[in-house]
Enzyme design. Structure first.
Site, PDB file in Angstrom:
ATOM      1  N   CYS A  78       2.741  16.792  -7.143  1.00 59.42           N
ATOM      2  CA  CYS A  78       2.475  16.985  -8.703  1.00 59.42           C
ATOM      3  C   CYS A  78       3.488  17.576  -9.400  1.00 59.42           C
ATOM      4  CB  CYS A  78       1.174  17.945  -8.783  1.00 59.42           C
ATOM      5  SG  CYS A  78       0.755  18.481 -10.340  1.00 59.42           S
TER       6      CYS A  78
ATOM      7  N   LYS B 212       0.711  -1.089   0.048  1.00 59.31           N
ATOM      8  CA  LYS B 212      -0.254   0.056   0.031  1.00 59.31           C
ATOM      9  C   LYS B 212       0.811   1.122   0.071  1.00 59.31           C
ATOM     10  CE  LYS B 212      -3.067  -0.201   3.076  1.00 59.31           C
ATOM     11  NZ  LYS B 212      -3.858   0.056   4.477  1.00 59.31           N
TER      12      LYS B 212
ATOM     13  N   CYS C 241      -2.975  11.719 -10.144  1.00 56.88           N
ATOM     14  CA  CYS C 241      -3.085  10.965 -11.395  1.00 56.88           C
ATOM     15  C   CYS C 241      -1.965   9.850 -11.399  1.00 56.88           C
ATOM     16  CB  CYS C 241      -2.769  11.784 -12.407  1.00 56.88           C
ATOM     17  SG  CYS C 241      -0.805  12.337 -12.712  1.00 56.88           S
TER      18      CYS C 241
ATOM     19  N   HIS D 139       0.032  15.125 -15.122  1.00 55.66           N
ATOM     20  CA  HIS D 139      -1.434  14.872 -15.263  1.00 55.66           C
ATOM     21  C   HIS D 139      -1.718  15.323 -16.619  1.00 55.66           C
ATOM     22  CE1 HIS D 139      -1.209  18.638 -13.225  1.00 55.66           C
ATOM     23  NE2 HIS D 139      -2.184  19.013 -13.948  1.00 55.66           N
TER      24      HIS D 139
ATOM     25  N   CYS E 296      -0.233  14.966  -6.050  1.00 55.25           N
ATOM     26  CA  CYS E 296      -0.477  14.362  -7.286  1.00 55.25           C
ATOM     27  C   CYS E 296      -1.733  13.398  -7.019  1.00 55.25           C
ATOM     28  CB  CYS E 296       0.687  13.545  -7.819  1.00 55.25           C
ATOM     29  SG  CYS E 296       0.164  12.384  -9.016  1.00 55.25           S
TER      30      CYS E 296
HETATM   31 FE1  FES Z   1      -0.551  13.786 -10.963  1.00 60.52          FE
HETATM   32 FE2  FES Z   1      -0.341  16.340 -11.389  1.00 60.52          FE
HETATM   33  S1  FES Z   1      -2.050  15.329 -10.678  1.00 60.52           S
HETATM   34  S2  FES Z   1       1.323  14.982 -11.692  1.00 60.52           S
END
Ligand code: FES
Length: 79
Positions: free
Chosen positions: A54, A26, A45, A58, A43
């Site tokens: 981030c 996890k 994504c 994304h 982040c």
């Molecule tokens: Fe993943 Fe921006 S939300 S790089």
């Protein structure tokens, strides 16, 4: 699932996280709120090379897949 009845049973599920800390069962990151400065951008994504932060990856992910994910921004209120 809020979509049509039976929708989720027809959708083939894929992993959300393709690369990050795959050796762990996890992925969990903890932060002390006092250590966050004026702003932190995390982040959501799972494509950032600076995960859990981030790095803008994304944008390429959304362009490639048609997805619409983006970061969560934590902003400190000015007192
Ligand atoms: Fe993943 Fe921006 S939300 S790089």
């Amino acid at each position: 699932c809020p979509l049509a009845k039976g929708h989720c049973s027809k959708v083939k599920r894929k992993v959300v996280n393709p690369d990050i800390q795959k050796e762990n069962a996890k992925v969990v990151d903890s932060f002390d709120v006092e250590d966050i400065g004026e702003k932190a951008v995390f982040c959501r994504c799972w494509r950032s090379k600076k995960f859990p932060y981030c790095d803008g990856a994304h944008g390429a992910h959304n362009k490639e897949t048609g997805d619409n994910v983006g970061p969560i921004c934590i902003l400190r209120k000015n007192k």
